[in-house]
Design a protein around this motif. Sequence first.
Motif, short mmCIF file in Angstrom:
data_model
loop_
_atom_site.label_atom_id
_atom_site.label_comp_id
_atom_site.label_asym_id
_atom_site.label_seq_id
_atom_site.Cartn_x
_atom_site.Cartn_y
_atom_site.Cartn_z
N UNK A 18 10.62 -8.51 16.53
CA UNK A 18 9.92 -8.89 15.29
C UNK A 18 8.53 -8.25 15.25
N UNK A 19 7.90 -8.23 16.40
CA UNK A 19 6.57 -7.61 16.45
C UNK A 19 6.67 -6.13 16.06
N UNK A 20 7.66 -5.45 16.61
CA UNK A 20 7.83 -4.02 16.29
C UNK A 20 8.11 -3.84 14.80
N UNK A 21 8.97 -4.70 14.25
CA UNK A 21 9.29 -4.60 12.82
C UNK A 21 8.04 -4.83 11.97
N UNK A 22 7.30 -5.87 12.32
CA UNK A 22 6.10 -6.20 11.52
C UNK A 22 5.06 -5.08 11.61
N UNK A 23 4.91 -4.54 12.80
CA UNK A 23 3.92 -3.45 12.96
C UNK A 23 4.38 -2.19 12.23
N UNK A 24 5.69 -1.97 12.24
CA UNK A 24 6.23 -0.80 11.54
C UNK A 24 6.00 -0.94 10.03
N UNK A 25 6.27 -2.12 9.51
CA UNK A 25 6.05 -2.35 8.07
C UNK A 25 4.57 -2.16 7.74
N UNK A 26 3.72 -2.70 8.58
CA UNK A 26 2.28 -2.53 8.33
C UNK A 26 1.94 -1.03 8.27
N UNK A 27 2.44 -0.28 9.23
CA UNK A 27 2.12 1.15 9.27
C UNK A 27 2.60 1.87 8.01
N UNK A 28 3.83 1.54 7.59
CA UNK A 28 4.37 2.18 6.38
C UNK A 28 3.52 1.86 5.15
N UNK A 29 3.12 0.61 5.05
CA UNK A 29 2.32 0.19 3.89
C UNK A 29 0.94 0.83 3.94
N UNK A 30 0.36 0.86 5.12
CA UNK A 30 -0.99 1.42 5.24
C UNK A 30 -0.98 2.92 4.92
N UNK A 31 0.10 3.59 5.39
CA UNK A 31 0.20 5.03 5.10
C UNK A 31 0.29 5.26 3.59
N UNK A 32 1.02 4.39 2.88
CA UNK A 32 1.20 4.59 1.45
C UNK A 32 -0.03 4.16 0.64
N UNK A 33 -0.55 2.99 0.97
CA UNK A 33 -1.58 2.41 0.09
C UNK A 33 -3.01 2.59 0.63
N UNK A 34 -3.13 2.79 1.96
CA UNK A 34 -4.48 2.91 2.53
C UNK A 34 -5.21 1.58 2.57
N UNK A 35 -6.48 1.68 2.93
CA UNK A 35 -7.30 0.47 3.07
C UNK A 35 -7.47 -0.18 1.70
N UNK A 36 -7.30 -1.49 1.63
CA UNK A 36 -7.32 -2.18 0.34
C UNK A 36 -8.70 -2.75 -0.03
N UNK A 37 -9.60 -2.86 0.94
CA UNK A 37 -10.95 -3.42 0.69
C UNK A 37 -10.87 -4.80 0.04
N UNK A 38 -10.03 -5.62 0.56
CA UNK A 38 -9.84 -6.95 0.02
C UNK A 38 -10.49 -7.95 0.97
N UNK A 39 -11.22 -8.90 0.55
CA UNK A 39 -11.30 -9.55 -0.75
C UNK A 39 -12.54 -9.06 -1.46
N UNK A 40 -12.49 -8.66 -2.73
CA UNK A 40 -13.68 -8.15 -3.39
C UNK A 40 -14.64 -9.28 -3.74
N UNK A 41 -15.75 -9.37 -3.04
CA UNK A 41 -16.72 -10.45 -3.33
C UNK A 41 -18.06 -10.08 -2.71
N UNK A 42 -19.13 -10.58 -3.32
CA UNK A 42 -20.48 -10.28 -2.81
C UNK A 42 -20.95 -11.31 -1.78
N UNK A 43 -20.23 -12.42 -1.65
CA UNK A 43 -20.66 -13.46 -0.71
C UNK A 43 -19.45 -14.32 -0.32
N UNK A 44 -19.55 -15.02 0.80
CA UNK A 44 -18.45 -15.92 1.19
C UNK A 44 -18.16 -16.98 0.12
N UNK A 45 -19.21 -17.47 -0.54
CA UNK A 45 -18.94 -18.50 -1.56
C UNK A 45 -18.19 -17.91 -2.75
#
Length: 220
Positions: free
Chosen positions: A5-32
């Motif tokens: 499961x770890x390998x599968x999850x890491x593989x999915x992460x890699x595929x998504x990151x390769x396609x979409x790149x860094x998402x810069x989420x959550x967009x906010x100026x402060x924790x509140x």
Amino acid sequence: MSISKRIQLEHIFDLLYQRFGKRHWWPADSPFEVVIGAVLTQNTAWKNVEKAIANLKQAQMLSPEKLYREPVSGIANLIRPSGFYNQKAKRLKLVAAYITETWNGDMDAMCRKETGALRNELLSINGIGKETADSILLYACNKPVFVVDSYTHRVFSRHGMAAEEAGYDEIQELFMDNLDHGTRLFNEYHALIVELAKTFCKTKPLCDRCPLSDLPRVTV
Ligand code: SF4
């Protein structure tokens, strides 16, 4: 931990990151602002949340103390674009009351509380469910807690990694039990799943163009 499961999850992460790149989420100026966004995003699209937050910013209401002092009707008026605004105004006021009364408005102090105990306190606030509480823990407090949403359920059940009837806790355990606990990984992974579901894994999925198209599927 299951190695496969770890390998599968890491593989999915890699595929998504390769396609979409860094998402810069959550967009906010402060924790509140993250807290506010986590409440306002319930049952609505993010573009509506942005309009509501812009109104709150313009009215200089982005502090726990100010929201706490403001009547519910005043908050509701400002957050109208987010939908369910009366209900969400009450929720915002309750969460602002919690941060003001319990932490004297100090989110840094709040975030220093032990994760499980803080999660329980957040969940005790009327209208704060697991997804909202975990979004606050991860994105406002930088705690390594995996955020699950309906998109996560959709993608991982379609690939046979979560049961169709799996609930929040079960899906969260899939990630928390099989991945190293890291704020950056959990932050990025959740954001990538959201992008995947919005772009390809819609109600009617676009599998042929999807970065996960080569993975085994069970329901589509
Ligand atoms: S669109 Fe298809 S291939 Fe992509 S994640 Fe959804 S089910 Fe999987």
